[in-house]
Design a protein around this motif. Structure first.
Motif, PDB file in Angstrom:
ATOM      1  N   HIS A 187     -74.027  36.945   0.163  1.00 32.18           N
ATOM      2  CA  HIS A 187     -74.442  35.550   0.254  1.00 32.18           C
ATOM      3  C   HIS A 187     -73.245  34.633   0.034  1.00 32.18           C
ATOM      4  N   SER A 223     -72.144  30.360  -0.280  1.00 30.36           N
ATOM      5  CA  SER A 223     -72.676  29.027  -0.556  1.00 30.36           C
ATOM      6  C   SER A 223     -71.541  28.019  -0.506  1.00 30.36           C
ATOM      7  N   HIS A 225     -83.105  31.423  -2.476  1.00 33.16           N
ATOM      8  CA  HIS A 225     -82.505  32.123  -1.339  1.00 33.16           C
ATOM      9  C   HIS A 225     -83.557  32.592  -0.342  1.00 33.16           C
ATOM     10  N   ASN A 264     -86.156  30.937   0.390  1.00 37.34           N
ATOM     11  CA  ASN A 264     -86.462  29.744   1.191  1.00 37.34           C
ATOM     12  C   ASN A 264     -87.956  29.532   1.434  1.00 37.34           C
ATOM     13  N   SER A 322     -86.049  33.615   4.911  1.00 36.53           N
ATOM     14  CA  SER A 322     -84.878  33.922   4.088  1.00 36.53           C
ATOM     15  C   SER A 322     -83.594  33.374   4.710  1.00 36.53           C
ATOM     16  N   LYS A 323     -82.652  33.007   3.838  1.00 34.03           N
ATOM     17  CA  LYS A 323     -81.365  32.478   4.299  1.00 34.03           C
ATOM     18  C   LYS A 323     -80.363  33.580   4.620  1.00 34.03           C
ATOM     19  N   SER A 349     -86.543  34.415  10.233  1.00 35.07           N
ATOM     20  CA  SER A 349     -85.430  33.503  10.451  1.00 35.07           C
ATOM     21  C   SER A 349     -84.280  34.222  11.148  1.00 35.07           C
ATOM     22  N   VAL A 355     -81.137  35.045  10.900  1.00 35.28           N
ATOM     23  CA  VAL A 355     -80.039  35.157   9.937  1.00 35.28           C
ATOM     24  C   VAL A 355     -79.596  36.617   9.844  1.00 35.28           C
ATOM     25  N   LEU A 389     -83.679  28.238  11.296  1.00 29.83           N
ATOM     26  CA  LEU A 389     -84.046  27.540  10.070  1.00 29.83           C
ATOM     27  C   LEU A 389     -83.822  26.039  10.241  1.00 29.83           C
TER      28      LEU A 389
END
Length: 348
Positions: free
Chosen positions: A114, A116, A192, A194, A262-263, A284, A286, A301
Motif C-alpha cells: 500500500h 499513501s 483501506h 473503502n 478496496s483501494k 474496484s 485496483v 473508484l
C-alpha cells in the motif's frame, strides 16, 4: 522425518483474513517437515491454532511492534544462526527488517503493498525501502503486487518472486440467480477497504433499484461510522451490518453478488471464496483485483457511473462470470505454493 531447517513464521494478525489463513495453512504444511516456530497474536480464530503448531510459540501484539517480542526472536536467532525468519504482512515485516540488519536470514511476504500520499504514508514507505536492503527474499502473492513492489523500490528482480496463496476449493457452487437482489461485502471495516464509498454508491444505486439489499460482513474501526452513515440515510431496512462472519458458506448463500471497493489488495482471499461459492464478483479496478477479475466487471473508484454500468453488465452475464471464476480458481488448488516456499527455505 523433519529436516534441520529452523523457520519462524511471523504474523502480527491472527484474526479473520486471507493473510492469517495463509500463514495457518502454511504452518500446518511445514510443521512435520522442519523445525517450526510461530510468532503471532492470540486473537481468534487463528491465535489458539498458532499456539498449538510447531515447536514453540512467541507472542506478539496485534498489529503493534513489541521490543519484548523482538528480543525473544533475537534470542532464538542467536541460539541458531541458521534460523530463517519469515514475516507476513507489513506489521510483521518490521521484525524481519530489523533482524536482517543484524545478519539473520529473512524472508518477507507482502500480503498487500500500500502507498499513501500522506506524510505518514511517505515516511512509512521511506523506512520500508531503507530497511529492506538485507532481506534475502521477498514474496509477492500476485503479479500485481510484485509489479508495485518493484516500482516502489521495495524489492528488486533478483530477490523477488510470485508465490500465490494456496486456496482449498470446497466445490460448494450454487446455481446463479435469475436476478441480483442481495449485494454483499465481506472485509475488515477499515479505511483501506473503502466501505464508506461502497455504502454511498449502494444508496445511489438503490434509488434506481429499490429492491436491492446490502449485507456487510466484518468488523473493524469503521464499524460505528458505517452504522452512523446507514442510520443518517434511513437505510435501516436495506443495509445490514452483520458483524464478524464465522460461517462463510452461509454468508455467500445469502447474497447474489460480492462487491469490493478496496483501494488495493495482494491476493484477496474473499474473492476466491466467492468464486468457490458460485457468487459473481464486482470489484474496484485496483491491483490485486486485476489478476482475478475481468475488466468487464471492474469499476473505477470515485466514479458512480462506472460502478452502475458494470453492475448492469454483470446482471446479464452471471452464468458466464461464474464459469470463468471457477476456471481461475483451479490455479490455486494445488500444493505448489507450499512446496515452492519449502524449496526457497532449502536454497537459503
Amino acid at each position: 522425518m523433519k529436516s534441520q531447517i529452523n523457520v519462524i513464521l511471523i504474523t502480527s494478525r491472527s484474526d479473520i483474513g486471507g493473510g492469517p489463513k495463509h500463514v495457518f495453512e502454511l504452518s500446518k504444511f511445514l510443521s512435520p517437515k522442519l523445525v517450526l516456530s510461530v510468532c503471532s497474536p492470540l486473537t481468534p480464530p487463528y491465535g489458539s491454532a498458532f499456539n498449538g503448531i510447531g515447536e514453540d510459540h512467541i507472542y506478539c501484539p496485534h498489529r503493534k511492534f513489541s521490543f519484548k517480542t523482538f528480543y525473544k526472536l533475537l534470542l532464538k536467532g542467536l541460539h541458531d544462526r541458521n534460523t530463517i525468519f519469515h514475516s507476513h504482512g507489513r506489521g510483521a515485516g518490521i521484525y524481519t527488517k530489523a533482524l536482517s540488519l543484524l545478519g539473520f536470514k529473512c524472508v518477507h511476504t507482502f500480503h498487500g503493498v500500500h502507498q499513501s500520499n500522506s506524510l505518514k504514508g511517505k515516511l512509512k514507505l521511506f523506512f520500508d525501502k531503507l530497511f529492506s536492503y538485507y532481506i534475502n527474499h521477498f514474496i509477492a502473492v500476485s503479479p500485481d503486487e510484485l509489479e508495485i513492489s518493484l516500482h516502489l523500490g521495495l524489492s528488486n528482480n533478483s530477490n523477488s518472486l510470485v508465490i500465490p496463496n494456496k486456496f482449498l476449493p470446497t466445490n460448494n457452487r450454487k446455481a446463479s440467480s435469475t436476478s441480483i437482489l442481495n449485494l454483499g461485502i465481506l472485509s475488515r471495516l477499515d479505511p483501506h477497504k473503502n466501505n464508506i464509498e461502497a455504502v454511498n454508491n449502494f444508496i445511489l444505486l438503490q434509488q434506481e433499484n429499490p429492491n436491492l439489499k446490502l449485507l456487510i460482513g466484518g468488523d473493524g474501526p469503521e464499524k460505528a461510522e458505517l452504522q452512523k452513515l446507514c442510520d443518517s440515510c434511513d437505510t435501516t431496512d436495506s443495509i445490514t451490518l452483520l458483524g464478524e462472519i464465522k460461517d462463510i458458506t452461509n454468508f455467500f448463500d445469502k447474497i447474489d453478488l460480492l462487491v469490493s471497493f478496496s483501494k488495493g489488495e495482494g491476493l484477496p482471499y474473499v474473492i476466491l471464496e466467492a468464486f468457490d461459492n458460485g457468487v459473481p464478483c464486482l470489484v474496484s479496478d485496483v491491483p490485486g483485483h486485476t489478476s482475478l477479475v475481468s475488466p468487464n466487471y471492474r469499476f473505477k473508484l470515485g466514479n458512480f457511473n462506472s460502478f452502475r454500468a458494470k453492475f448492469e453488465k454483470i446482471k446479464n452475464d452471471q452464468d458466464i462470470v461464474i464459469q470463468e471464476q471457477y476456471r481461475i480458481l483451479k490455479d490455486f488448488s494445488s500444493e505448489k505454493t507450499e512446496q515452492r516456499i519449502l524449496k526457497l527455505y532449502q536454497e537459503i
